[in-house]
Design a protein around this motif. Sequence first.
Motif, short mmCIF file in Angstrom:
data_model
loop_
_atom_site.label_atom_id
_atom_site.label_comp_id
_atom_site.label_asym_id
_atom_site.label_seq_id
_atom_site.Cartn_x
_atom_site.Cartn_y
_atom_site.Cartn_z
N THR A 109 0.81 -1.21 0.00
CA THR A 109 0.00 0.00 0.00
C THR A 109 0.84 1.26 0.00
O THR A 109 0.38 2.34 -0.34
CB THR A 109 -0.88 0.03 1.26
OG1 THR A 109 -0.03 -0.07 2.41
CG2 THR A 109 -1.87 -1.13 1.26
N ASN A 110 2.08 1.13 0.45
CA ASN A 110 2.98 2.28 0.51
C ASN A 110 4.38 1.78 0.81
O ASN A 110 4.58 0.58 1.01
CB ASN A 110 2.54 3.24 1.62
CG ASN A 110 2.51 2.58 2.99
OD1 ASN A 110 1.63 1.77 3.28
ND2 ASN A 110 3.50 2.89 3.81
N ILE A 145 2.43 4.33 -5.44
CA ILE A 145 2.22 4.38 -4.00
C ILE A 145 3.14 5.40 -3.37
O ILE A 145 4.18 5.77 -3.93
CB ILE A 145 2.46 3.00 -3.35
CG1 ILE A 145 3.85 2.48 -3.75
CG2 ILE A 145 1.37 2.02 -3.74
CD1 ILE A 145 4.21 1.20 -3.05
N LEU A 196 0.79 1.98 10.08
CA LEU A 196 -0.21 2.68 9.29
C LEU A 196 -1.30 3.26 10.19
O LEU A 196 -1.72 4.41 10.03
CB LEU A 196 -0.82 1.71 8.27
CG LEU A 196 -1.71 2.34 7.20
CD1 LEU A 196 -0.92 3.35 6.37
CD2 LEU A 196 -2.32 1.28 6.29
N LYS A 217 -2.07 7.37 10.76
CA LYS A 217 -3.38 7.94 10.44
C LYS A 217 -3.85 8.88 11.54
O LYS A 217 -4.62 9.81 11.30
CB LYS A 217 -4.42 6.81 10.26
CG LYS A 217 -4.31 6.09 8.94
CD LYS A 217 -5.34 4.97 8.85
CE LYS A 217 -5.19 4.23 7.52
NZ LYS A 217 -6.06 3.05 7.49
N ILE A 264 -5.89 4.91 2.74
CA ILE A 264 -5.05 3.72 2.54
C ILE A 264 -5.58 2.58 3.39
O ILE A 264 -5.66 2.69 4.61
CB ILE A 264 -3.58 4.01 2.91
CG1 ILE A 264 -3.04 5.17 2.06
CG2 ILE A 264 -2.73 2.76 2.74
CD1 ILE A 264 -1.61 5.54 2.37
N LYS A 265 -5.99 1.50 2.73
CA LYS A 265 -6.59 0.37 3.44
C LYS A 265 -5.75 -0.88 3.18
O LYS A 265 -5.23 -1.07 2.07
CB LYS A 265 -8.02 0.12 2.92
CG LYS A 265 -9.00 1.21 3.29
CD LYS A 265 -9.54 0.99 4.71
CE LYS A 265 -10.61 1.99 5.09
NZ LYS A 265 -10.11 3.33 5.44
#
Length: 970
Positions: free
Chosen positions: A229-230, A291, A322, A326, A345-346
């Motif tokens: 995701t990143n 990403i 993550l 957040k 972002i999940k």
Amino acid sequence: MEFLKKIEEKWQKRWEEAKIFEADPNPEKPKYFITVAYPYPNSPQHIGHARTYTLADVHARYMRMRGYNVLLPMAFHYTGTPVLAMSKRLAENDEELINDFVNVYKVPKEKLKEFTDPLIMARYFHEEIKEGMRKIGYSIDWRREFTTIDSYYNRFIEWQFNKLRQKGYITCGSHPVGWCLKDGNPVGQHDTIGDVEPEIGEFILIKFKQGKTIFPTATLRPETVFGVTNLWVNPQARYVKAKVDNEEWIISQESTEKLLNQNRKVQVLETFLGKRLIGTFVESLVNQAKIVILPADFVDPKNATGIVMSVPGHAPYDYVALENIKKEHEKLKEYGFKPEKIEQIKPISLIAVPGYSDIPAADVVKKMKITEQLDPKLEDATKEVYRQEFHNGKMKTNTGKYYGMSVAQAREEVKQDLVAEGKATTMYELVNRPVKCRCGEECIVKILQDQWFIDYGKPEWKTLAHKCLNKMEILPEELRTEFEYVIDWLHEKACARKSGMGTKLPWDKEWIIESLSDSTIYMAYYTIARHLKKCQIRPEQMTDEVFDYIFLGEGNIYKVAEKVDLNTEILERMRQEFLYFYPLDSRHSGRDLIHNHLTFMIFNHIAIFPEKLWPRQIVTNGSVMMEGVKMSKSFGNIIPLQEGLEKFGADPVRLSVLSTAELLQDAEFNPHIAKSMIDKLEKLYRFAIQITKIRNKENEKRQVEAFDLVDKWMLSRLQRRITDATEAMEKMSVRKAIHCILYELDQDLRWYQKRTARKHKKDSVKKDVLRQVLETQILMLAPVAPHICEEIWEIIGKKGFISISPWPKPNLEKIDIKAEESEELLINLLEDTENIIKVTKTKPRKIFFYVASAWKWKVYLKALEKSMQGKIELKELIQNALKVGRKPKEVVKFAKKVIEQIKTIPEKKKRNLIKIRGVDERKIIGDAKEFLRGRLQADITVYVERDRGIYDPKRKAAMAMPLRPAIYIE
RNA sequence: GCGGGGGUGUCCGAGUCUGGUCAAAGGAGACAGGCUUAGGACCUGUUGCCGUAGGGCUGCGUGGGUUCAAAUCCCAUCCCCCGCACCA
């Protein structure tokens, strides 16, 4: 104690003078060749080492007494780096080491200065160890002694390696090792602080692109690339832009050195803080996703590249990081992020695991209540997810062609595909880092180039190794499967290093053959070692052709000898001596060497020698514990051997290390045990003196008839003990043998002494019996406790050395079943009677024994016979019994009881009873009346149950069973 | 993870292959007695529970099974120790 010392010195001197342990070829006598792994002279030996060597010595001494021409030689293994390393540490005034040397090893301080020369240190400990071996009484043929840096030996090893190379067993290649940059050396477990083994793992570097620049993210789980995701970067860490091989990489500063050591070209172009990368975007080469790079504190710049791909669905660290970020709106703003963007972002789910939700990382993190990315519990969480997914996980549809595969399979395939497509590469890293070298420097992984290997992985070589193993005897047998496993598991073994003592690789003189590789077939060298020195052969005369002739019988002796100007007679003598002693009959070592040395020995022997010269037996033993803790320098609980000998004496130490555990187990040593051994030996010594004092007027010839049942019993037991002890020794179950010889035999002896205590009139018979016992006992004890046994041997007037006297053989004629059954009857009777006395809490004045009448015995024996043939029918037995018995009621009752009882009698005893047709119970008990009266402190009367005029007020007599007389006490 | 070894009484530790003599050798410790000025050493006895007659009950990591009979054989399961190298 002092007298034990004197005895030791006396006999060690005599053995040496008589040269009884020097073994020369003797065609008249069968030979037996035993070797034990030679010691490494970097410290004195301690009690723990003594176990292996003593065991080998006991084996040698036993075989010698069995009539073999036994060769037990010894040498010293100088090869390797530890002496060098220690020497260096001393030069640097390492306090810990100096303390060990002075206080534990008792090295004189002035000697210590010289130890900065590693050779002087090695020579010092060499002599120290040798001295210890003499003082503990090993039966070594010292004429064959050598060290592994002797020039002859160097030639021998060169020959071996040339042979291996000719056969194609030597390969060359690259190889990752733990490495210390400061020392410039490979680092093994013993080179690290805390003795940590550097564990090398292969990370996959999955590449992400930012323009032309590559971000190589390090992972052990390439299959999760579909869930990225990143990326994570540590904002506080220093990163570099560098040209790596032909690409431009962004990596942590620390990783550049590592890549350099893994044969990559690295040129740093620019250095900056990780912060600068935050918020920029990269593109996945796998699915072209764009990403973002986010900051994370858990990212360790020292681990691999310091760039991490984030898979929050399946990696707890990523998940927590993550979630953390957040919530950190301030920080996000600082980096110019919009919190909503990050919120989007999940975690992506790509592996299905039974028992877990789509996002296993989240499950585990919640279960363990982890909220911070620096929480140490994350390690466990990661392990759990890793394990669960690896074993039970299946790839989901969003992983394309990997859909449906197990995680284990997908991991391998993704890795191979990505690497093949150039989308990933690999890098070694220590998976248990940080591992620190003893010098303090953190270790890294280096790929050694042009490393030489012995390729134990060759299938045809393995097949032969199995063949050899199958023919070998492995003691203890339980470890055979372990050897099987090791043979299959072995692969290329790096066989040379750049530093250390030893032999240079003959074809590449920069390399020195390392110690596990130059110690595999040296047992052969023992057979010629003494000639090399004695005949003043020059090392250069020992060419490969000469060795080929001696060990393989290749070439023409005249040509070979002429070429190097060697006397043919000497050459032939060496050949013949080798052929006489080889193959090796037994190899001893600690069981920790199964995984390397012992198996290497098998491999190298089969590579070089013909099948009939392959080794025949391996004996391994466990280690020695001190108060339950393994005896080793690092635990600071060692007792140097010489100190132990000084304190407890040679025989007690020998007994202690061998009597507390069987081969497989760890033995326990403590002063207490040693002390009890001293006592035991002193007792034995006193017993011997006592026996010699009972003077016998006439000669000692005695008719068997003069022996009572007890005497016969004692001698019968003695024969059985001989059988048992011999059987145990054959399997090197020395513990069992010692117990048999020293303790069980003593128990018999104690019973015998008790039984005969009142028989004054027959002193000479008793002495005769005791002498036989003692003589046999010390003969069997001699391999384990040779000094005291020699002394007693002399005291009782025997000629020659006990060390070379024949091992006792059981005399089957002296086995007397009747005597054994009789004594057993008494033992059981005594026990039963005492039990009744105990339970009734009475002080008996009179005791009456009623033995079973003749008809009962008849029925009993019949029943025994029947049960031996198969089943006993109650009906049949009763019918039979009615013919001899009287009242039917009594007969039935008895028959039922007999059937019950007979079931529990072992076959052997049944057979014996049938053979001797029972025993005369009345006579046995009657004869032992005096003895029983003494034991039970009461008058004894014996009846047969139907005797006339019987005194039986409680009607007990009818209860009498064969071997189980009825008892009445008043 | 893979491979190997192992779990027995207060503790250490035999017995397991070859089922029955196994409440289970031998130690150690503890208790009682003897010896001794005293301590140590040594010797004798006791040391799972119950029992005024040689017996009964419980019991060998846990749970099942086979058998007339299981510490011992079979299956499952839990736990502990050791090794997995380039180093002696």
